[in-house]
Motif scaffolding. Structure first.
Motif, PDB file in Angstrom:
ATOM      1  N   TYR A 175     -35.987 -48.319  22.757  1.00  0.00           N
ATOM      2  CA  TYR A 175     -35.643 -47.676  21.481  1.00  0.00           C
ATOM      3  C   TYR A 175     -35.694 -46.151  21.617  1.00  0.00           C
ATOM      4  N   THR A 213     -34.537 -58.184  21.150  1.00  0.00           N
ATOM      5  CA  THR A 213     -34.127 -57.277  20.069  1.00  0.00           C
ATOM      6  C   THR A 213     -32.660 -57.510  19.735  1.00  0.00           C
ATOM      7  N   ALA A 245     -39.886 -52.417  25.604  1.00  0.00           N
ATOM      8  CA  ALA A 245     -39.215 -52.417  24.295  1.00  0.00           C
ATOM      9  C   ALA A 245     -39.268 -51.020  23.684  1.00  0.00           C
ATOM     10  N   GLN A 288     -28.533 -60.467  21.409  1.00  0.00           N
ATOM     11  CA  GLN A 288     -29.900 -60.047  21.718  1.00  0.00           C
ATOM     12  C   GLN A 288     -30.001 -59.522  23.128  1.00  0.00           C
ATOM     13  N   GLY A 305     -36.987 -55.705  16.625  1.00  0.00           N
ATOM     14  CA  GLY A 305     -37.203 -56.593  17.763  1.00  0.00           C
ATOM     15  C   GLY A 305     -38.644 -57.042  17.789  1.00  0.00           C
TER      16      GLY A 305
END
Ligand code: AMP
Length: 434
Positions: A159, A313, A155, A134, A289
């Protein structure tokens, strides 16, 4: 094990674990570097905590009655008789470290991130392992909703920086201790009326962990969830204000979100904001996540009351989705040099030259074993060498080596004592060895 023996292998990697082979490493490097880069941009600093902790740290924080604590922890007594557990999640250890190192004395919030292996005894399947990695980030010591939006932004940008597309961000608030307890009473009353139709897991949740009733994916329970009271309709004034502000900040940051009043998380410590990021084409089981606020956790673990928010995540799932979307990690295309040699005297010279090239930052492979020049050149090709240096017996007598640029197929003679400097000028050094 017996199955492996019958296939001729004595041992296999434990069920639910995997080796990360050299050909997979570019994905891992890519993902870890992007994680570190996004954290640098958001001002989060790296922390590493031990792989195992006292068991009570997790039973206290993640919560008795959760799947993680009840069914999934790798717990053992050490030789001193103390109960230890392999880290089943990353937040509690970071909070333990925050308290232990007096980080409340630092300027708040303290922004930390980790990249760490996590252990859960789960039923292995695609994207679900018994050891996974993670990347997580935590902002500790600030209650302001701007920090919730920041954690979500971090987050989301992680991505995006990997090039992942078609993700959805699901958002909910599960309230604070006080408004949630009123809500849970309403939820239990509602569910009590449906108790007979519930799946066995939900029957147990009803008494042990009622919030998780909302999370059941079984079709029969989903019917009941659909008309269950919604937590967002029972938030206290403060939680409402907080949630409104988080949504407002996300809109200003142009981060698209979907409200999901049934989103709860598998860990007990969350308060107020919770969120998950999912690939659009996959059901709720496969969150890439998620995270949220956990304002009571540090106090629960013996620290001063300290609000906090974070996210985590799974890197295997991130990589699975990269592959699925055809996103390839950048290739480690630094210069690779192959040094071929013919004869023992030439091999010694080749070893000397290879050392000099490595000292100049190049990635160098020398021939091994007694193989023909032709086989060595083949090997150079299959290793993807950009240049091959041939140290031959005749050339050596004349004090030269042959340098061959593999892509162009051109070759030239270079004085032996200038080979290292000429080659390093020619190939691109500095992108790091492969
Ligand atoms: P959680 O700590 O349960 O909130 O999980 C955070 C993220 O870790 C999930 O969204 C997944 O990406 C990943 N994850 C959790 N459990 C596993 C597992 N058993 N195998 C692989 N990834 C996992």
């Amino acid at each position: 094990m017996l199955a492996n023996v019958s296939r001729g292998k004595l041992y296999g990697a434990p069920r639910g674990t995997q080796d990360i082979l050299p050909q997979d490493q570019p994905y891992w490097t890519f993902v870890k570097e992007k994680a570190a880069e996004v954290c640098r941009r958001y001002g989060y600093q790296r922390i590493d905590t031990p792989i195992f902790e006292q068991t009570a740290l997790f039973s206290r924080s993640v919560g008795e009655g959760t799947d993680i604590v009840d069914k999934q922890m790798y717990t053992f007594d050490d030789r001193g008789g103390d109960s230890m557990t392999l880290r089943p999640e990353g937040t509690a250890p970071v909070c333990r470290a925050y308290i232990e190192h007096g980080m409340h004395n630092l300027r708040q919030p303290v922004r930390l991130y980790y990249i760490a292996p996590i252990f859960r005894y789960e039923r292995p399947q695609a994207g679900r392992y018994r050891q996974h990695w993670q990347f997580g980030a935590e902002a500790i010591g600030e209650a302001h909703p701007a920090l919730d939006a920041e954690a979500i932004g971090l987050a989301w940008h992680f991505y995006a920086s990997l090039g992942l597309r078609d993700l959805t961000l699901q958002l909910n608030s599960i309230g604070c201790r006080s408004c949630r307890s009123t809500y849970l009473e309403k939820l239990k009353d509602y569910y009590a009326a449906h108790a007979r139709s519930l799946c066995p897991d939900c029957k147990a949740r009803l008494s042990r962990n009622p919030l998780r009733l909302l999370d059941c994916k079984k079709p029969s329970c989903q019917e009941i969830v659909k008309v269950a009271p919604r937590i967002t309709e029972h938030l206290c004034q403060e939680c409402n204000r907080h949630f409104r502000a988080v949504k407002d900040y996300l809109e200003h940051m142009q981060i698209p979100f979907e409200l999901n009043p049934y989103l709860v998380r598998g860990l007990d410590y969350y308060t107020r904001t919770v969120f998950e990021v999912q690939p659009r084409d996959i059901g709720g089981q496969s969150a890439l996540g998620g995270g949220g606020r956990y304002d009571d956790l540090i106090e629960e673990l013996g620290g001063k009351p300290t609000p906090a928010v974070g996210f985590g995540t799974g890197l295997e799932r991130v990589i699975l989705n990269l592959r699925k979307q055809g996103i390839e990690p950048p290739s480690p295309d630094s210069a690779r040099v192959y040094v071929a040699s013919v004869g023992e005297q030439a091999r010694k010279e080749a070893m000397r030259l290879a050392t000099a090239l490595r000292q100049r930052g190049m990635s160098v492979t020398t021939s091994s074993g007694d193989i023909s020049l032709k086989s060595q050149l083949k090997q150079a090709n299959s290793l993807g060498a950009t240049h091959t240096v041939i140290v031959g017996e005749d050339e050596l007598r004349r004090g030269v080596v042959v340098v061959r640029a593999m892509a162009e197929g051109e070759q030239k003679e270079v004085p032996l004592d200038e080979a290292a400097s000429q080659l390093s000028a020619e190939v691109q050094v500095g992108r790091g060895p492969a």
